[in-house]
Design a protein around this motif. Sequence first.
Motif: not given
Length: 394
Positions: A207-233
Amino acid sequence: MAFVCLKDNQTIYSFHYVLKDWIALKEDKHSAFKMSCCNTPAILKTSKLGTQFFSHKAKPTDTDCSSGGETAEHIHIKYLVSKTLFECGWDVQVEKRGVSSKGEEWIADIYATKGKAKIGIEVQWSPQAFIETKRRQQVYKDSGVRGLWLLRSGSIKDRNAITGDYLYKTKDVPVFSVYKNKKEPGSSYKVFNVNQEDTEEGLIYDRFEPIALDLGDFISRMMSSQIKFYAKYSRSTELFLKIIKQKCWACKRSMNSVAEVIYINTNYGVPYEDRRYSSHITDCDSNTIQVINNNLAQTYGFAPLKSMYSKTMGGSFMSNSCPHCGVLMGNFFTEQAYIEARYHNRVIQTDSINISRTPVIVHGKEMEVDFERGEWVLLNTLPKQTQILTNSPE
């Protein structure tokens, strides 16, 4: 290089200033700038990479005032991360020192706070064993600080620094890799090990496919909880199968085949639909295959899954087999039958069975996990600067 200094005895940070204000600050002849580390005169500089920093006006004699051997690229990433955090409303400090509840000292490359939230970000530019990363992460945890790791990726062929034990991605140790293609003028730093949900129609096993984010965009999204951990196992996992009827390519008789395996994490506190993860039988570990064969094969009338060797793939993988003549079914053959069965709504769903403490396979190594393992996933629509990877770095 330092990002902090004293201006007329008031602490200032270089990443607080946009370019025009930084230039104006450099031209300020009326203020006294001193290094916060030793209170000696400071000057304002800009590196070739664009890092705005403070430097000793005279060469320091105290080794504690040195840069600690950090590369210009390492420092530049720390600067960019600090600047992004500040622009997102976080209070940011660099080289922040602290002590855990167990008396262990730590120094964070970047330390940021907002309200009750505390995070330490480490830009790990030199090789570090996973066991050491886990140890340092535990020190942060004992200090009430959430840790985040950015590992250096070295080359175009190896854009992803997540290898070996780092492949076991968990929520407790958020690890990502950073890469910049120096052969492309003006290219930005990209962060790997983030995924987006695969929304393409058709046969989807992952259900997931890898992507790459610009560093600044990654930090802003991570800090605003737009990137979430989904457990597989996880420690407690259930699975069920999607079964289809197809004709054996050899004897032409009707048979049941396993088309898809669906996992459900029963101890993961999110809505039911978000706890599901699908895979193909070729991605199942040996323990899971054995559980499927022992508990579901006879009940749902399919032959036990078997290992099949492929010269094209250069190895063995799990496959369905015909219960009548015993020949193995190629996976492409089964996939095409699954697409047709889904179209005509002829897919059978089995009951679920428990497979607690699921082993996972990484580069042929089987390991029984006692933690949740999964992926970091971007939740909302991707921005224009997001690059979808056609070949996921391994």
